[in-house]
Design an enzyme around this catalytic site. Sequence first.
Site, mmCIF file in Angstrom:
data_model
loop_
_atom_site.group_PDB
_atom_site.id
_atom_site.type_symbol
_atom_site.label_atom_id
_atom_site.label_comp_id
_atom_site.label_asym_id
_atom_site.label_seq_id
_atom_site.Cartn_x
_atom_site.Cartn_y
_atom_site.Cartn_z
ATOM 1 N N GLY A 15 58.409 18.987 35.293
ATOM 2 C CA GLY A 15 58.408 17.706 36.000
ATOM 3 C C GLY A 15 59.146 16.589 35.286
ATOM 4 O O GLY A 15 58.809 15.418 35.446
ATOM 5 N N ASN A 17 62.247 15.602 35.821
ATOM 6 C CA ASN A 17 62.956 14.787 36.813
ATOM 7 C C ASN A 17 61.981 13.941 37.622
ATOM 8 O O ASN A 17 62.301 12.806 37.992
ATOM 9 C CB ASN A 17 63.824 15.663 37.724
ATOM 10 C CG ASN A 17 65.207 15.891 37.144
ATOM 11 O OD1 ASN A 17 65.924 14.948 36.853
ATOM 12 N ND2 ASN A 17 65.588 17.143 36.954
ATOM 13 N N LEU A 96 63.526 27.165 50.286
ATOM 14 C CA LEU A 96 62.996 26.646 51.548
ATOM 15 C C LEU A 96 63.706 27.314 52.723
ATOM 16 O O LEU A 96 64.915 27.545 52.680
ATOM 17 C CB LEU A 96 63.197 25.129 51.614
ATOM 18 C CG LEU A 96 62.441 24.325 50.536
ATOM 19 C CD1 LEU A 96 62.901 22.870 50.537
ATOM 20 C CD2 LEU A 96 60.939 24.418 50.734
ATOM 21 N N ASN A 110 68.200 17.574 46.232
ATOM 22 C CA ASN A 110 67.965 18.518 45.149
ATOM 23 C C ASN A 110 68.866 18.146 43.987
ATOM 24 O O ASN A 110 69.917 17.535 44.182
ATOM 25 C CB ASN A 110 68.268 19.945 45.616
ATOM 26 C CG ASN A 110 67.881 20.986 44.570
ATOM 27 O OD1 ASN A 110 66.907 20.810 43.852
ATOM 28 N ND2 ASN A 110 68.648 22.064 44.488
ATOM 29 N N HIS A 112 70.759 19.893 40.550
ATOM 30 C CA HIS A 112 71.128 21.205 40.000
ATOM 31 C C HIS A 112 71.936 21.006 38.717
ATOM 32 O O HIS A 112 72.832 20.152 38.683
ATOM 33 C CB HIS A 112 71.952 21.977 41.033
ATOM 34 C CG HIS A 112 72.305 23.353 40.581
ATOM 35 N ND1 HIS A 112 71.389 24.390 40.556
ATOM 36 C CD2 HIS A 112 73.475 23.869 40.107
ATOM 37 C CE1 HIS A 112 71.978 25.484 40.084
ATOM 38 N NE2 HIS A 112 73.243 25.187 39.806
#
Length: 203
Positions: A15, A17, A96, A110, A112
């Site tokens: 966690g 981010n 998802l 998102n 990456h």
Amino acid sequence: MGKKLVVGVLASGRGTNLQSIINSIEEGRLDAEIGIVISDNPEAKALLRAENHGLKQQCIESGDFADTEEYEEEMIEVLEENNVDLVAMAGFMKILSSYFIQHYSNRIMNIHPSLLPAFPGTDAQKQALEYGVKVSGCTVHFADEGMDSGPIIMQAAVSVLEDDTVESLSKRILAEEHRIYPEAIQLYADNKLQVRDDRVEIL
């Protein structure tokens, strides 16, 4: 004064981010609020981070449901109950489905750890080192139905050093992730992102 953007964060692990988003809100750099933190992992440190900051958090494990659709329907229900406008994936390790992606079309971000479209999927930093690139970095993008393939919002470059290990490169990339993810969410909050022909225009 308009309504604040409500963010729902999906996280599976440490966690960090999530923490950068929390810090940006608390320090006044991000004009948004976190409505709910959802994890698929009861051991996720992200849940503890949320709790420590007085945020709502919930663990929803896919194994408790008959199939992916039931699992995602539960997630959507929880997000809707908490009036979430934008879903932010922060180290969420489940893929998802189209059903979920379409429900939140261009409302799922998102982050990456590579300069997409290079090195999608897992172990991006290891892939970059093995390929011998001189520059890597991170990408914030809208999630679509592919693997790390949605429209790119922001990127930050990080030089790859001759003596880099996966750990040392990951650490420098992570510092950039923590910087640009809240910035990208703020652009969304300010209605400055427009998706046209699978490209993001910053207005």
